[in-house]
Write a protein that holds these residues in place. Structure first.
Motif, PDB file in Angstrom:
ATOM      1  N   GLY A  60      73.403 -50.099  43.427  1.00 36.54           N
ATOM      2  CA  GLY A  60      72.229 -49.276  43.148  1.00 36.54           C
ATOM      3  C   GLY A  60      72.617 -47.860  42.739  1.00 36.54           C
ATOM      4  N   LYS A  61      73.604 -47.301  43.431  1.00 35.61           N
ATOM      5  CA  LYS A  61      73.999 -45.914  43.171  1.00 35.61           C
ATOM      6  C   LYS A  61      74.649 -45.736  41.803  1.00 35.61           C
ATOM      7  CE  LYS A  61      74.546 -44.619  48.035  1.00 35.61           C
ATOM      8  NZ  LYS A  61      75.489 -44.229  49.114  1.00 35.61           N
ATOM      9  N   THR A  63      73.848 -46.925  39.089  1.00 38.00           N
ATOM     10  CA  THR A  63      72.858 -46.832  38.006  1.00 38.00           C
ATOM     11  C   THR A  63      72.415 -45.397  37.747  1.00 38.00           C
ATOM     12  OG1 THR A  63      70.980 -47.179  39.525  1.00 38.00           O
ATOM     13  CG2 THR A  63      71.978 -49.143  38.525  1.00 38.00           C
ATOM     14  N   PHE A 201      67.686 -47.802  43.319  1.00 38.65           N
ATOM     15  CA  PHE A 201      68.431 -47.657  42.071  1.00 38.65           C
ATOM     16  C   PHE A 201      67.706 -46.654  41.172  1.00 38.65           C
ATOM     17  CE2 PHE A 201      65.457 -50.976  40.805  1.00 38.65           C
ATOM     18  CZ  PHE A 201      65.235 -50.766  39.443  1.00 38.65           C
ATOM     19  N   SER A 202      68.316 -46.303  40.079  1.00 37.87           N
ATOM     20  CA  SER A 202      67.846 -45.218  39.222  1.00 37.87           C
ATOM     21  C   SER A 202      66.412 -45.430  38.727  1.00 37.87           C
ATOM     22  CB  SER A 202      68.779 -45.083  38.016  1.00 37.87           C
ATOM     23  OG  SER A 202      68.216 -44.247  37.031  1.00 37.87           O
ATOM     24  N   SER A 212      65.423 -54.492  34.585  1.00 34.24           N
ATOM     25  CA  SER A 212      66.216 -53.981  35.704  1.00 34.24           C
ATOM     26  C   SER A 212      65.669 -54.436  37.050  1.00 34.24           C
ATOM     27  CB  SER A 212      66.263 -52.449  35.667  1.00 34.24           C
ATOM     28  OG  SER A 212      64.959 -51.891  35.825  1.00 34.24           O
ATOM     29  N   LEU A 216      68.139 -56.356  39.618  1.00 37.45           N
ATOM     30  CA  LEU A 216      68.679 -55.581  40.730  1.00 37.45           C
ATOM     31  C   LEU A 216      67.957 -55.743  42.064  1.00 37.45           C
ATOM     32  CD1 LEU A 216      69.334 -52.261  38.772  1.00 37.45           C
ATOM     33  CD2 LEU A 216      71.061 -53.871  39.588  1.00 37.45           C
TER      34      LEU A 216
END
Length: 348
Positions: A60-61, A63, A201-202, A212, A216
């Motif tokens: 997650g990070k 992204t 996530f982003s 996404s 994700l």
């Protein structure tokens, strides 16, 4: 009465399988397999494997990086590569399981757990815990596993439908097998890797690409797969009187399940939760450290819930922490030795 067990990767590891992400990265290094996982995951993980020990959180990070956002389709392909190679690795690990799942000692290790799962509670806890159990009805044991391997399932399916019984007065009540489900799929089918929700996530990636979400977010992936796993598991939790978590880290990427368990505890004040926590300490560890470990796990579980201090106090009265239990789903030593002895041929 419904008793639901949540089984995590700690069971596989306890049984002798090398199924952690760190084990997998060691394998990739040793066998020079990084080339089979495309950019960007091959570079990111190989350069900083410690950060990626919690793969899903790190996924997650990553992204948030501008380079990843600009090439997010490459990330999706890389995730597919990762899943494929990881699934193959886990399949090789399962080659170690050349064992008889109907072996009496293996069966008894599971039967003992289901019948006596609360035996590791402290004396004062047992009195409190047992006072809330309904002995005037059949007990049904359900299992929700988060593992990708089949070890637990293979043993569970070979157990008799009646796991035991208890008597009260002149009446006998059975203890029966209930529902079994693998909520995150297996290495053979519908293997889910990802985060808990969009907050992990982003937000930019979510804005620019709808895909996404089901790439994700595990919950959304399950929904898009058109299965009913979430609905079935949610119903099991809502009907549970006792819930037991074993072999799980209570990580943020499975927050939805901790929320559901917490919600069940809040909705029925007779409901109880037992967390079998692994710390790897010896029996001579100081009482101060053991107490602090229990408080750490209590705090970790409560951190996933948004409740008042008053509600927390009520919950803590019905949450029990067992540190390093020697009695929960522990396979006989001869079985673990056999699994280990097969390890040298697992990836050949």
């Amino acid at each position: 009465m419904n008793i639901t067990f949540f089984i995590g990767n700690g069971f596989d590891i306890q049984s002798g399988l090398k199924t952690s992400y760190s084990n997998f990265y060691d394998y990739l290094n040793k066998e020079l397999k990084w080339v089979e996982i495309g950019w960007p995951l091959n570079n990111e993980i190989s350069e900083d494997p410690e950060t990626w020990a919690d793969f899903e959180l790190a996924l997650g990070k990553i992204t948030e990086k501008e380079e990843i956002l600009a090439n997010h389709k490459d990330l999706y392909d890389s995730i597919d590569d990762f899943k494929s190679v990881f699934a193959s690795y886990l399949q090789d690990e399962e080659k170690k399981l050349d064992i008889d799942f109907k072996d009496e000692a293996i069966q008894n290790s599971f039967l003992s757990t289901f019948r006596n799962f609360h035996s590791d509670l402290q004396p004062g806890e047992k009195v409190k815990f047992n006072s809330r159990l309904n002995l005037h009805e059949t007990w049904t044991y359900n299992v929700i596993t988060f593992n990708y391997t089949s070890l637990f399932k293979e043993i569970y399916e070979k157990l008799p439908s009646k796991l035991g019984e208890h008597s009260l007065g002149n009446r006998t009540y059975h203890k029966n097998k209930g529902v079994f489900m693998d909520i995150h799929g297996t290495h053979q089918l519908d293997m889910l890797l990802g985060v808990n929700d969009h907050s992990q996530f982003s937000s930019k990636l979510h804005e620019i690409d709808d895909e996404s979400s089901f790439v994700l977010v595990k919950d959304i992936t399950n929904t898009e797969l058109r299965n009913t796993k979430k609905e079935t598991a949610t119903e099991l939790i809502h009907k549970s009187n006792v819930m037991c978590i074993f072999g799980m880290s209570l990580g943020a990427t499975d927050k939805m399940w901790w929320d559901l368990i917490g919600g069940r505890l809040l909705s029925d004040k007779s409901t109880q939760l037992v967390i079998f926590a692994y710390e790897g300490v010896n029996r001579g560890t100081s009482t101060r450290k053991i107490i602090n470990m229990r408080k750490k796990w209590e705090k970790l579980f409560l951190s996933h819930l948004e409740v008042s201090e008053e509600a927390e106090e009520d919950l803590l009265d019905r949450i029990f922490i067992c540190i390093d239990s020697n009695n929960i789903f522990r396979l006989p030593e001869k079985t673990k030795d056999l699994i280990s002895s097969n390890a040298q041929n697992a990836h050949n």
